[in-house]
Design a protein around this motif. Structure first.
Motif, PDB file in Angstrom:
ATOM      1  N   LEU A   1       0.847  -1.181   0.000  1.00 42.84           N
ATOM      2  CA  LEU A   1       0.000   0.000   0.000  1.00 42.84           C
ATOM      3  C   LEU A   1       0.887   1.237   0.000  1.00 42.84           C
ATOM      4  CD1 LEU A   1      -2.660  -0.931   2.724  1.00 42.84           C
ATOM      5  CD2 LEU A   1      -2.888  -1.153   0.246  1.00 42.84           C
ATOM      6  N   HIS A   2       0.347   2.322  -0.551  1.00 41.65           N
ATOM      7  CA  HIS A   2       1.080   3.587  -0.554  1.00 41.65           C
ATOM      8  C   HIS A   2       0.102   4.707  -0.244  1.00 41.65           C
ATOM      9  CE1 HIS A   2       4.165   6.514  -1.596  1.00 41.65           C
ATOM     10  NE2 HIS A   2       3.261   7.156  -2.319  1.00 41.65           N
ATOM     11  N   VAL A   3       0.479   5.581   0.680  1.00 41.51           N
ATOM     12  CA  VAL A   3      -0.356   6.728   1.032  1.00 41.51           C
ATOM     13  C   VAL A   3       0.207   7.959   0.328  1.00 41.51           C
ATOM     14  CG1 VAL A   3      -1.323   8.124   2.873  1.00 41.51           C
ATOM     15  CG2 VAL A   3      -0.917   5.687   3.252  1.00 41.51           C
ATOM     16  N   LEU A   4      -0.562   8.482  -0.590  1.00 40.30           N
ATOM     17  CA  LEU A   4      -0.185   9.659  -1.362  1.00 40.30           C
ATOM     18  C   LEU A   4      -0.800  10.884  -0.701  1.00 40.30           C
ATOM     19  CD1 LEU A   4       1.051  10.792  -4.053  1.00 40.30           C
ATOM     20  CD2 LEU A   4      -1.191  10.369  -5.085  1.00 40.30           C
ATOM     21  N   GLU A   5       0.026  11.828  -0.274  1.00 43.12           N
ATOM     22  CA  GLU A   5      -0.461  13.035   0.394  1.00 43.12           C
ATOM     23  C   GLU A   5      -0.556  14.162  -0.632  1.00 43.12           C
ATOM     24  OE1 GLU A   5      -1.570  13.625   3.343  1.00 43.12           O
ATOM     25  OE2 GLU A   5      -1.053  11.788   4.440  1.00 43.12           O
ATOM     26  N   LEU A   6      -1.773  14.531  -1.006  1.00 44.76           N
ATOM     27  CA  LEU A   6      -1.972  15.613  -1.956  1.00 44.76           C
ATOM     28  C   LEU A   6      -1.839  16.966  -1.251  1.00 44.76           C
ATOM     29  CD1 LEU A   6      -4.965  14.319  -4.115  1.00 44.76           C
ATOM     30  CD2 LEU A   6      -2.507  14.053  -4.502  1.00 44.76           C
TER      31      LEU A   6
ATOM     32  N   THR B   1       5.112  -5.451  -5.005  1.00 44.73           N
ATOM     33  CA  THR B   1       5.775  -4.430  -4.209  1.00 44.73           C
ATOM     34  C   THR B   1       5.798  -3.110  -4.964  1.00 44.73           C
ATOM     35  OG1 THR B   1       7.166  -6.109  -3.158  1.00 44.73           O
ATOM     36  CG2 THR B   1       7.915  -3.844  -3.008  1.00 44.73           C
ATOM     37  N   LEU B   2       5.719  -2.027  -4.223  1.00 46.73           N
ATOM     38  CA  LEU B   2       5.758  -0.698  -4.819  1.00 46.73           C
ATOM     39  C   LEU B   2       7.189  -0.311  -5.155  1.00 46.73           C
ATOM     40  CD1 LEU B   2       3.882   1.944  -5.236  1.00 46.73           C
ATOM     41  CD2 LEU B   2       5.077   2.738  -3.189  1.00 46.73           C
ATOM     42  N   ASP B   3       7.385   0.229  -6.345  1.00 46.52           N
ATOM     43  CA  ASP B   3       8.656   0.831  -6.747  1.00 46.52           C
ATOM     44  C   ASP B   3       8.411   2.303  -7.051  1.00 46.52           C
ATOM     45  OD1 ASP B   3      10.695  -0.987  -6.514  1.00 46.52           O
ATOM     46  OD2 ASP B   3      10.480  -1.789  -8.541  1.00 46.52           O
ATOM     47  N   ILE B   4       9.301   3.166  -6.588  1.00 49.63           N
ATOM     48  CA  ILE B   4       9.194   4.606  -6.827  1.00 49.63           C
ATOM     49  C   ILE B   4      10.299   5.020  -7.789  1.00 49.63           C
ATOM     50  CG2 ILE B   4       9.201   6.897  -5.786  1.00 49.63           C
ATOM     51  CD1 ILE B   4       8.210   5.655  -3.202  1.00 49.63           C
TER      52      ILE B   4
ATOM     53  N   HIS C   1       1.982  -1.788 -15.241  1.00 51.60           N
ATOM     54  CA  HIS C   1       2.830  -1.647 -14.055  1.00 51.60           C
ATOM     55  C   HIS C   1       2.789  -0.250 -13.460  1.00 51.60           C
ATOM     56  CE1 HIS C   1       4.906  -5.590 -14.039  1.00 51.60           C
ATOM     57  NE2 HIS C   1       4.645  -5.568 -15.323  1.00 51.60           N
ATOM     58  N   VAL C   2       2.058   0.671 -14.076  1.00 47.43           N
ATOM     59  CA  VAL C   2       1.976   2.041 -13.568  1.00 47.43           C
ATOM     60  C   VAL C   2       0.845   2.152 -12.547  1.00 47.43           C
ATOM     61  CG1 VAL C   2       1.471   4.433 -14.183  1.00 47.43           C
ATOM     62  CG2 VAL C   2       2.993   3.073 -15.624  1.00 47.43           C
ATOM     63  N   VAL C   3       1.185   2.631 -11.345  1.00 47.42           N
ATOM     64  CA  VAL C   3       0.208   2.873 -10.282  1.00 47.42           C
ATOM     65  C   VAL C   3      -0.267   4.321 -10.320  1.00 47.42           C
ATOM     66  CG1 VAL C   3      -0.120   2.959  -7.771  1.00 47.42           C
ATOM     67  CG2 VAL C   3       1.101   1.041  -8.809  1.00 47.42           C
ATOM     68  N   GLY C   4       0.654   5.265 -10.503  1.00 48.13           N
ATOM     69  CA  GLY C   4       0.272   6.664 -10.559  1.00 48.13           C
ATOM     70  C   GLY C   4       1.466   7.553 -10.854  1.00 48.13           C
ATOM     71  N   PHE C   5       1.169   8.797 -11.245  1.00 51.04           N
ATOM     72  CA  PHE C   5       2.235   9.763 -11.524  1.00 51.04           C
ATOM     73  C   PHE C   5       1.681  11.176 -11.399  1.00 51.04           C
ATOM     74  CE2 PHE C   5       0.290   8.341 -15.465  1.00 51.04           C
ATOM     75  CZ  PHE C   5       0.001   9.502 -16.148  1.00 51.04           C
ATOM     76  N   GLY C   6       2.540  12.104 -10.990  1.00 53.11           N
ATOM     77  CA  GLY C   6       2.142  13.490 -10.835  1.00 53.11           C
ATOM     78  C   GLY C   6       1.976  14.174 -12.174  1.00 53.11           C
ATOM     79  N   GLU C   7       1.075  15.152 -12.216  1.00 52.29           N
ATOM     80  CA  GLU C   7       0.791  15.821 -13.478  1.00 52.29           C
ATOM     81  C   GLU C   7       1.934  16.724 -13.934  1.00 52.29           C
ATOM     82  OE1 GLU C   7      -2.432  18.603 -13.435  1.00 52.29           O
ATOM     83  OE2 GLU C   7      -2.107  19.124 -11.338  1.00 52.29           O
ATOM     84  N   SER C   8       2.965  16.932 -13.090  1.00 47.18           N
ATOM     85  CA  SER C   8       4.109  17.734 -13.503  1.00 47.18           C
ATOM     86  C   SER C   8       4.968  17.019 -14.533  1.00 47.18           C
ATOM     87  CB  SER C   8       4.962  18.098 -12.286  1.00 47.18           C
ATOM     88  OG  SER C   8       5.469  16.928 -11.666  1.00 47.18           O
ATOM     89  N   LEU C   9       4.840  15.695 -14.617  1.00 46.88           N
ATOM     90  CA  LEU C   9       5.606  14.918 -15.593  1.00 46.88           C
ATOM     91  C   LEU C   9       5.068  15.125 -17.008  1.00 46.88           C
ATOM     92  CD1 LEU C   9       5.945  11.551 -13.685  1.00 46.88           C
ATOM     93  CD2 LEU C   9       7.873  12.802 -14.637  1.00 46.88           C
ATOM     94  N   GLN C  10       5.954  15.107 -17.964  1.00 52.04           N
ATOM     95  CA  GLN C  10       5.544  15.007 -19.357  1.00 52.04           C
ATOM     96  C   GLN C  10       5.409  13.524 -19.691  1.00 52.04           C
ATOM     97  OE1 GLN C  10       7.729  17.521 -22.207  1.00 52.04           O
ATOM     98  NE2 GLN C  10       8.798  18.417 -20.445  1.00 52.04           N
TER      99      GLN C  10
ATOM    100  N   GLY D   1       9.988  14.540 -11.942  1.00 53.44           N
ATOM    101  CA  GLY D   1       8.770  14.027 -11.342  1.00 53.44           C
ATOM    102  C   GLY D   1       8.941  12.625 -10.809  1.00 53.44           C
ATOM    103  N   VAL D   2       7.822  12.072 -10.317  1.00 53.92           N
ATOM    104  CA  VAL D   2       7.821  10.764  -9.669  1.00 53.92           C
ATOM    105  C   VAL D   2       6.761   9.881 -10.315  1.00 53.92           C
ATOM    106  CG1 VAL D   2       7.374   9.536  -7.508  1.00 53.92           C
ATOM    107  CG2 VAL D   2       8.634  11.688  -7.474  1.00 53.92           C
ATOM    108  N   VAL D   3       7.124   8.611 -10.579  1.00 60.24           N
ATOM    109  CA  VAL D   3       6.184   7.607 -11.067  1.00 60.24           C
ATOM    110  C   VAL D   3       6.146   6.479 -10.046  1.00 60.24           C
ATOM    111  CG1 VAL D   3       5.520   6.084 -12.956  1.00 60.24           C
ATOM    112  CG2 VAL D   3       6.835   8.156 -13.446  1.00 60.24           C
ATOM    113  N   LEU D   4       4.947   6.095  -9.626  1.00 60.52           N
ATOM    114  CA  LEU D   4       4.761   4.943  -8.740  1.00 60.52           C
ATOM    115  C   LEU D   4       4.455   3.724  -9.599  1.00 60.52           C
ATOM    116  CD1 LEU D   4       2.435   6.613  -6.070  1.00 60.52           C
ATOM    117  CD2 LEU D   4       4.936   6.446  -6.028  1.00 60.52           C
ATOM    118  N   THR D   5       5.192   2.641  -9.396  1.00 59.29           N
ATOM    119  CA  THR D   5       4.988   1.437 -10.194  1.00 59.29           C
ATOM    120  C   THR D   5       4.809   0.229  -9.289  1.00 59.29           C
ATOM    121  OG1 THR D   5       7.338   0.832 -10.382  1.00 59.29           O
ATOM    122  CG2 THR D   5       6.473   2.410 -11.992  1.00 59.29           C
ATOM    123  N   GLN D   6       4.279  -0.858  -9.865  1.00 61.97           N
ATOM    124  CA  GLN D   6       4.101  -2.110  -9.139  1.00 61.97           C
ATOM    125  C   GLN D   6       4.904  -3.205  -9.835  1.00 61.97           C
ATOM    126  OE1 GLN D   6      -0.139  -2.707  -9.115  1.00 61.97           O
ATOM    127  NE2 GLN D   6      -0.315  -2.589 -11.328  1.00 61.97           N
ATOM    128  N   THR D   7       5.461  -4.115  -9.030  1.00 64.96           N
ATOM    129  CA  THR D   7       6.337  -5.138  -9.580  1.00 64.96           C
ATOM    130  C   THR D   7       5.588  -6.246 -10.304  1.00 64.96           C
ATOM    131  OG1 THR D   7       6.363  -6.323  -7.463  1.00 64.96           O
ATOM    132  CG2 THR D   7       8.117  -4.708  -7.855  1.00 64.96           C
TER     133      THR D   7
END
Length: 219
Positions: A79-84, A140-143, A158-167, A195-201
């Protein structure tokens, strides 16, 4: 809302601790337990209404003394807690979203998503606001942290999420392969930092394909 996780990284469970009268939005099938007095709404209205195909959300509201709600994903993993922060929105896989604070909105047709997947039927949704969002991953979560101008390609499943600042760009993984905007199968992301991309293994789509093949071989 405060989030306390346990049994990670293998079989994660999140406890959402709520103030008196505080609402939270949860993935409908993820509810495990709650403290007595928490009101459950299988089809919540405003301000908790989560719109969009592929998002099955329910509302939980604490009683006058507060309370808690336990949620867990269907697949084993972290699990991952994303703080907006109230400024930057995130694009997240619909299958990875588990819960959001009542101060977080969800919009599957936000401009960053329309540029990637067109309408409402894609495998991503968009979250924005202030407070925690609980995400789940299969495995497992990979950052992945990208420096300015750094490039990476990641398979869609494999993509869980990413910030909108990324192209980013969404494309076919193989020109002649099967592709699905609804699940992300056969698609890949090209990201450019910072930026940051959250991925899953592990990939839920690969699991589905493996199960389909294993069951079919026995019939």
């Amino acid at each position: 809302m405060q989030v306390r996780t346990r049994h990670t990284p293998t079989f994660g469970v999140a406890r959402l601790v709520l103030a008196p009268g505080e609402p939270v939005l949860v993935e409908r099938s993820s509810l495990v337990a709650s403290s007595y007095g928490v009101v459950y709404e299988p089809k919540p209205g405003p301000p908790l209404k989560a719109q969009g195909k592929g998002v099955t959300a329910a509302g939980c509201t604490a009683g006058p003394e507060g309370g808690w709600v336990d949620v867990a994903p269907p697949l084993p993993g972290d699990l991952h807690v994303l703080e907006l922060d109230g400024i930057t929105g995130w694009c997240v896989a619909k299958t990875s979203w588990l819960a959001s604070a009542g101060t977080v909105g969800m919009d599957p047709v936000a401009p960053p998503l329309r540029a990637l997947q067109g309408g409402d039927g894609g495998f991503l949704t968009y979250v924005v606001g202030h407070g925690p969002v609980v995400l789940t991953c299969y495995g497992t979560l990979d950052i992945v942290v990208l420096a300015p101008g750094e490039l990476v390609s990641i398979a869609g499943g494999h993509v869980v999420g990413f910030g909108e600042s990324l192209q980013c760009r969404l494309r076919a993984l193989a020109p002649d392969g099967a592709q699905s905007m609804r699940t992300g199968e056969g698609l890949a992301f090209d990201f450019a930092g910072p930026g940051v991309v959250l991925t899953q293994t592990r990939s839920p789509q690969q699991l589905g394909g493996w199960l389909h093949g294993a069951i079919g071989s026995r019939s």
